[in-house]
Design an enzyme around this catalytic site. Sequence first.
Site, PDB file in Angstrom:
ATOM      1  N   ARG A 122       0.821  -0.901   0.444  1.00  0.00           N
ATOM      2  CA  ARG A 122       0.032   0.034   0.018  1.00  0.00           C
ATOM      3  C   ARG A 122       1.121   1.619  -0.168  1.00  0.00           C
ATOM      4  O   ARG A 122       0.207   2.031   0.624  1.00  0.00           O
ATOM      5  CB  ARG A 122      -0.799   0.216   1.081  1.00  0.00           C
ATOM      6  CG  ARG A 122      -2.254  -1.101   1.006  1.00  0.00           C
ATOM      7  CD  ARG A 122      -3.399  -0.767   1.208  1.00  0.00           C
ATOM      8  NE  ARG A 122      -4.057  -2.036   1.453  1.00  0.00           N
ATOM      9  CZ  ARG A 122      -4.765  -2.629   2.207  1.00  0.00           C
ATOM     10  NH1 ARG A 122      -3.885  -2.600   3.724  1.00  0.00           N
ATOM     11  NH2 ARG A 122      -5.351  -4.030   1.764  1.00  0.00           N
ATOM     12  N   LYS A 144       3.843  11.131 -11.344  1.00  0.00           N
ATOM     13  CA  LYS A 144       2.749  10.714 -12.085  1.00  0.00           C
ATOM     14  C   LYS A 144       3.136   9.649 -12.387  1.00  0.00           C
ATOM     15  O   LYS A 144       4.729   9.153 -12.257  1.00  0.00           O
ATOM     16  CB  LYS A 144       2.529  11.105 -13.133  1.00  0.00           C
ATOM     17  CG  LYS A 144       1.758  12.222 -13.548  1.00  0.00           C
ATOM     18  CD  LYS A 144       0.861  13.208 -15.227  1.00  0.00           C
ATOM     19  CE  LYS A 144      -0.558  14.138 -15.013  1.00  0.00           C
ATOM     20  NZ  LYS A 144       0.083  14.694 -16.103  1.00  0.00           N
ATOM     21  N   GLU A 186      10.609  18.209 -24.613  1.00  0.00           N
ATOM     22  CA  GLU A 186       9.324  18.777 -23.013  1.00  0.00           C
ATOM     23  C   GLU A 186      10.373  19.670 -22.724  1.00  0.00           C
ATOM     24  O   GLU A 186       9.482  20.586 -21.632  1.00  0.00           O
ATOM     25  CB  GLU A 186       9.929  17.330 -21.822  1.00  0.00           C
ATOM     26  CG  GLU A 186       8.954  15.964 -22.583  1.00  0.00           C
ATOM     27  CD  GLU A 186       8.232  16.001 -22.287  1.00  0.00           C
ATOM     28  OE1 GLU A 186       6.604  16.770 -22.243  1.00  0.00           O
ATOM     29  OE2 GLU A 186       6.832  14.955 -22.604  1.00  0.00           O
ATOM     30  N   LYS A 228       7.640  23.335 -14.260  1.00  0.00           N
ATOM     31  CA  LYS A 228       7.194  21.944 -13.353  1.00  0.00           C
ATOM     32  C   LYS A 228       6.359  21.893 -12.127  1.00  0.00           C
ATOM     33  O   LYS A 228       5.811  21.991 -11.846  1.00  0.00           O
ATOM     34  CB  LYS A 228       7.880  20.901 -14.130  1.00  0.00           C
ATOM     35  CG  LYS A 228       6.531  19.503 -13.789  1.00  0.00           C
ATOM     36  CD  LYS A 228       6.805  18.091 -14.478  1.00  0.00           C
ATOM     37  CE  LYS A 228       5.648  17.430 -14.698  1.00  0.00           C
ATOM     38  NZ  LYS A 228       5.964  15.919 -14.756  1.00  0.00           N
ATOM     39  N   GLU A 238      -4.064  17.579 -11.392  1.00  0.00           N
ATOM     40  CA  GLU A 238      -4.608  18.045 -12.321  1.00  0.00           C
ATOM     41  C   GLU A 238      -5.634  18.112 -12.796  1.00  0.00           C
ATOM     42  O   GLU A 238      -6.618  18.028 -13.113  1.00  0.00           O
ATOM     43  CB  GLU A 238      -4.048  15.985 -14.055  1.00  0.00           C
ATOM     44  CG  GLU A 238      -3.853  17.084 -14.560  1.00  0.00           C
ATOM     45  CD  GLU A 238      -3.073  16.349 -16.262  1.00  0.00           C
ATOM     46  OE1 GLU A 238      -2.310  15.931 -16.111  1.00  0.00           O
ATOM     47  OE2 GLU A 238      -4.226  15.414 -16.496  1.00  0.00           O
ATOM     48  N   ARG A 242      -2.493  21.874 -13.883  1.00  0.00           N
ATOM     49  CA  ARG A 242      -1.492  21.031 -14.376  1.00  0.00           C
ATOM     50  C   ARG A 242      -1.908  20.140 -16.226  1.00  0.00           C
ATOM     51  O   ARG A 242      -0.472  20.424 -16.564  1.00  0.00           O
ATOM     52  CB  ARG A 242      -1.404  20.178 -13.974  1.00  0.00           C
ATOM     53  CG  ARG A 242      -0.293  18.794 -13.895  1.00  0.00           C
ATOM     54  CD  ARG A 242      -0.003  18.158 -12.824  1.00  0.00           C
ATOM     55  NE  ARG A 242       1.279  16.793 -13.177  1.00  0.00           N
ATOM     56  CZ  ARG A 242       2.339  16.097 -12.460  1.00  0.00           C
ATOM     57  NH1 ARG A 242       1.779  16.049 -10.817  1.00  0.00           N
ATOM     58  NH2 ARG A 242       2.422  15.246 -12.618  1.00  0.00           N
ATOM     59  N   ASN A 246       0.634  18.793 -20.855  1.00  0.00           N
ATOM     60  CA  ASN A 246      -0.261  17.780 -21.706  1.00  0.00           C
ATOM     61  C   ASN A 246      -0.227  18.454 -23.337  1.00  0.00           C
ATOM     62  O   ASN A 246      -0.549  17.891 -24.606  1.00  0.00           O
ATOM     63  CB  ASN A 246      -1.362  17.478 -21.046  1.00  0.00           C
ATOM     64  CG  ASN A 246      -1.631  16.646 -19.832  1.00  0.00           C
ATOM     65  OD1 ASN A 246      -0.439  16.373 -19.667  1.00  0.00           O
ATOM     66  ND2 ASN A 246      -1.988  17.074 -18.978  1.00  0.00           N
ATOM     67  N   HIS A 249       0.077  16.643 -26.015  1.00  0.00           N
ATOM     68  CA  HIS A 249       0.032  15.134 -25.694  1.00  0.00           C
ATOM     69  C   HIS A 249      -0.625  13.894 -26.186  1.00  0.00           C
ATOM     70  O   HIS A 249      -0.912  13.417 -26.279  1.00  0.00           O
ATOM     71  CB  HIS A 249       0.471  15.049 -24.154  1.00  0.00           C
ATOM     72  CG  HIS A 249       1.723  15.166 -23.564  1.00  0.00           C
ATOM     73  ND1 HIS A 249       2.998  16.377 -23.897  1.00  0.00           N
ATOM     74  CD2 HIS A 249       2.364  14.236 -23.129  1.00  0.00           C
ATOM     75  CE1 HIS A 249       3.978  15.989 -23.307  1.00  0.00           C
ATOM     76  NE2 HIS A 249       3.996  15.029 -22.918  1.00  0.00           N
ATOM     77  N   HIS A 253       0.035  11.352 -27.785  1.00  0.00           N
ATOM     78  CA  HIS A 253      -0.180   9.413 -27.712  1.00  0.00           C
ATOM     79  C   HIS A 253      -0.701   8.599 -28.291  1.00  0.00           C
ATOM     80  O   HIS A 253      -0.542   7.650 -28.020  1.00  0.00           O
ATOM     81  CB  HIS A 253      -0.548   9.980 -26.328  1.00  0.00           C
ATOM     82  CG  HIS A 253      -0.304  10.254 -24.857  1.00  0.00           C
ATOM     83  ND1 HIS A 253      -0.440  10.661 -23.124  1.00  0.00           N
ATOM     84  CD2 HIS A 253       1.731   9.755 -24.485  1.00  0.00           C
ATOM     85  CE1 HIS A 253       0.455  10.699 -22.563  1.00  0.00           C
ATOM     86  NE2 HIS A 253       1.640  10.576 -23.019  1.00  0.00           N
ATOM     87  N   HIS A 268       8.871   8.828 -27.213  1.00  0.00           N
ATOM     88  CA  HIS A 268       7.556   9.458 -26.533  1.00  0.00           C
ATOM     89  C   HIS A 268       7.932  10.781 -26.742  1.00  0.00           C
ATOM     90  O   HIS A 268       7.276  11.756 -27.118  1.00  0.00           O
ATOM     91  CB  HIS A 268       7.682   9.735 -25.031  1.00  0.00           C
ATOM     92  CG  HIS A 268       7.079  10.754 -24.699  1.00  0.00           C
ATOM     93  ND1 HIS A 268       5.454  10.153 -24.664  1.00  0.00           N
ATOM     94  CD2 HIS A 268       7.326  11.523 -23.379  1.00  0.00           C
ATOM     95  CE1 HIS A 268       4.980  11.445 -23.500  1.00  0.00           C
ATOM     96  NE2 HIS A 268       5.718  12.079 -23.846  1.00  0.00           N
TER      97      HIS A 268
HETATM   98  N1  GLY Z   1       3.758  14.848 -17.595  1.00  0.00           N
HETATM   99  C1  GLY Z   1       2.779  15.448 -17.483  1.00  0.00           C
HETATM  100  C2  GLY Z   1       2.876  15.813 -16.016  1.00  0.00           C
HETATM  101  O1  GLY Z   1       3.512  15.379 -15.464  1.00  0.00           O
HETATM  102  O2  GLY Z   1       1.476  16.423 -16.058  1.00  0.00           O
END
Ligand code: GLY
Length: 371
Positions: A122, A144, A186, A228, A238, A242, A246, A249, A253, A268
């Site tokens: 956990r 993330k 990025e 960031k 998010e 946040r 993206n 993305h 993606h 990526h």
């Molecule tokens: N890669 C986008 C984020 O960490 O929110």
Amino acid sequence: MTATITVDLGDRAYDILVGPGLIANAGEHLSKVLRRPKVVVVTDENVAAHHLGPLQSALEAKDISVKSFILPAGEKTKSFPQLQSLCSDLLQAGVERNDMLVALGGGVIGDLTGFAASILRRGVDFIQIPTTLLAQVDSSVGGKTGINTPEGKNLIGAFHQPQLVLADTGALKTLSTREFIAGYAEVVKYGLINDLPFFNWLEANVDKIKSGDEAARIHAITKSCQAKADIVAQDEKEGGVRALLNLGHTFGHALEAATSYTSERLVHGEGVSIGMTLAMYFSQHLGLCSGQDAQRAERHMKAAGLPTRMEEIPGELPDTDALINLMAQDKKVVDGQLTFILTKAIGESFITREIATSDLHAFLSGIRKDA
Ligand code: GLY
């Protein structure tokens, strides 16, 4: 020469250290956050060849015992089977709640290890030692974690913040040119989102960054991590701002899923570069952004050596309807409505859910000439 950025999340705040020699001094840095002198390092075959030995020596020199697991390199490692086998290995190695996992590698290792840490007993603590540019400026920061499934990228995962991030800029010397440049997408992202002066600086300094100038690299990585960290501190899970991270993305993606995550075709950062270019031109198509800004952004990514167009991806891509279906798997779909990060200008990106699929279809089929 080490820069420190704090991700300000109250009692879960942590530092990101950026600079050369951090792996060689990892014993000293890790000692400050370990509850007992023992770590389990998860890495991949490529990274292990360069960095596992030095990391192990640095930790053992400070009497920290090290066990390591070496996984196959590549995006396919971010999968249920690898997660299952890693969790079994960690349990069999006797990893307990007070222990610390260390993710040594790029985004794949960081995301998988972080996710394993979030669910093992956990939740156990973990540290990120990102060795790619992409992981140093994005995936190792902000908590993330997750894996991919055939339905899409990162659709299974958790938010689980690391205790410390060591971004050793010396590790970037072992990257292939392609991998370094892919990570640079990025970095550009932060300029495009909300920082025109940083974008201007990148335009002037991209050659130095590519050729290995240490000060330029540290500045680019520190600025990116600070950007960031600021966003994550405002909106960890998010719920709002946040999502700006993206940018590119949703398109990217979908292209990664369309190429079955095969690095020979697309990695990526390349997907993000093509995705950000599409986001800029889509913004222009919708009358939101000038063609000059869209072209300027694309010119910079091209100058960096990044692909910017779907036709640069080797092999066939699915038709536009199929690509839009892949985009609809995005985590940010709300009531079936896609979330897009669009832009009014370089450094003025914004989040919108008010995009009609017909507009997206018209834009994509227009540029692909398959309407
Ligand atoms: N890669 C986008 C984020 O960490 O929110």
